[in-house]
Design a protein around this motif. Structure first.
Motif, PDB file in Angstrom:
ATOM      1  N   TRP A   1      -3.187  -0.078  -5.754  1.00  0.00           N
ATOM      2  CA  TRP A   1      -2.483  -0.777  -4.172  1.00  0.00           C
ATOM      3  C   TRP A   1      -2.819  -2.036  -4.109  1.00  0.00           C
ATOM      4  O   TRP A   1      -3.949  -2.381  -4.508  1.00  0.00           O
TER       5      TRP A   1
ATOM      6  N   ASN B   1       0.696  -1.226  -0.021  1.00  0.00           N
ATOM      7  CA  ASN B   1      -0.070  -0.124  -0.053  1.00  0.00           C
ATOM      8  C   ASN B   1       0.615   1.074  -0.100  1.00  0.00           C
ATOM      9  O   ASN B   1       0.368   2.377   0.190  1.00  0.00           O
ATOM     10  N   GLN B   2       2.237   1.073  -0.029  1.00  0.00           N
ATOM     11  CA  GLN B   2       2.941   2.307  -0.536  1.00  0.00           C
ATOM     12  C   GLN B   2       4.219   2.040  -1.079  1.00  0.00           C
ATOM     13  O   GLN B   2       4.761   0.642  -1.146  1.00  0.00           O
TER      14      GLN B   2
END
Length: 308
Positions: free
Chosen positions: A198, A176-177
């Motif tokens: 994501w 997610n990053q």
């Protein structure tokens, strides 16, 4: 009969070229071997912005400058795919698909290659929409939608490059990053032609038999399956060492990275490893050059020690 040198450098990327420069400048006879064009992955890099002395330089241009420097003191360059290295006392034999070479010192600078995604359609559409090199293939997708798979420096940097050509770039990342450097992330987030998907993996690359038409996706958090219409897929999901010819020497770890000390020396006297094939944290042009300069100097020191 094997052709004899003081030093054989296997690999002509930034590390190998630097090692060849330092060793030949010390008046050693040096052979730089590579299975392809000199420069290594620099030839696949659009712009290099973090190499001292240049605000920005094209990767192939930097490769050419390094090659000219590496050969100015007499280092020879030859094509050859190394099959294995044999150690016979102080001498090492480098056996290629066409020649055998011999030297007391071998410097391994074979680098790494992009890891395959391992999904259906990847091999089938390689060169027909599936690529691992934005600089090589990006121009084929002008004004077309593209997917970039990965979240590290290479994925984000090449995504920004592709956005200059494509109609839209979707960076698909399993987390997610992003893991890329902050400056690269900022550029990507600020680019209105780049979207992000994501917590998602690509499960299949689809096509019409001739070219890529879409990718099938799976969201790891929601469990939702989807499909993204794209004409090209650029894959950047890590690297693996190009160390297969050296595994019998017992100098690699479980993943195939070559283990060295801070002087680039492996567990075998006179055998050094530098650059991206070496077990280390940061793999950059600058770190490869640093490794190469150390190994080139250590080659001279080692040869001097044989005279004692």
């Amino acid at each position: 009969m094997a052709k004899k040198y003081d030093v054989i450098v296997i690999g002509a990327g930034p590390g190998g070229l630097t090692a060849g420069l330092y060793a030949s400048r010390a008046n050693l006879s040096v052979l730089i071997l590579d299975r392809g064009i000199y420069g290594g992955q620099m030839n696949n890099t659009a712009e290099v912005e973090n190499y001292p002395g240049f605000k920005s330089i094209l990767g192939p241009d930097l490769a050419e400058k390094m090659y000219q420097g590496a050969t100015q003191f007499g280092a020879e360059y030859a094509y050859g795919s190394v099959e294995k290295v044999e150690v016979n006392g102080d001498l090492k034999q480098v056996i290629t698909d066409s020649e055998t070479y011999e030297a007391p010192v071998v410097i391994i600078a074979t680098g790494s290659q992009y890891r395959k995604l391992g999904v259906k359609g990847e091999a089938e559409y390689a060169g027909r929409g599936v690529s691992y090199c934005a600089v090589c293939d990006g121009a084929f997708f002008k004004d077309q939608p593209l997917a970039v798979i990965g979240g590290g420096d290479s994925a984000v940097e090449e995504g920004v490059y592709l956005a200059k050509l494509a109609s839209n770039v979707n960076i698909i990342h399993r987390r997610n990053q992003l893991r890329a450097q902050k400056i690269l992330q900022e550029r990507a987030f600020a680019n209105d032609k780049i979207d992000f998907t994501w917590d998602t993996v690509v499960t299949k690359i689809n096509g019409d038999g001739q070219k890529v038409t879409s990718v099938s996706t799976h969201n790891k958090k929601t469990g939702e399956d989807g499909e993204l219409k794209v004409n090209g897929v650029f894959i950047y999901v890590g690297v693996i060492p190009l160390s297969e010819p050296f595994k019998e020497l017992g100098i690699t770890d479980e993943q195939g990275w070559i283990k060295t000390d801070e002087l680039m020396q492996t567990s075998l006297p006179g055998v050094y490893a530098i650059g991206d094939v070496r077990a280390k944290e940061l793999r950059q042009i600058t770190t490869a050059v640093g490794d190469g300069s150390i190994a080139g100097q250590q080659a001279f020191n080692y040869l001097e020690s044989l005279k004692d």
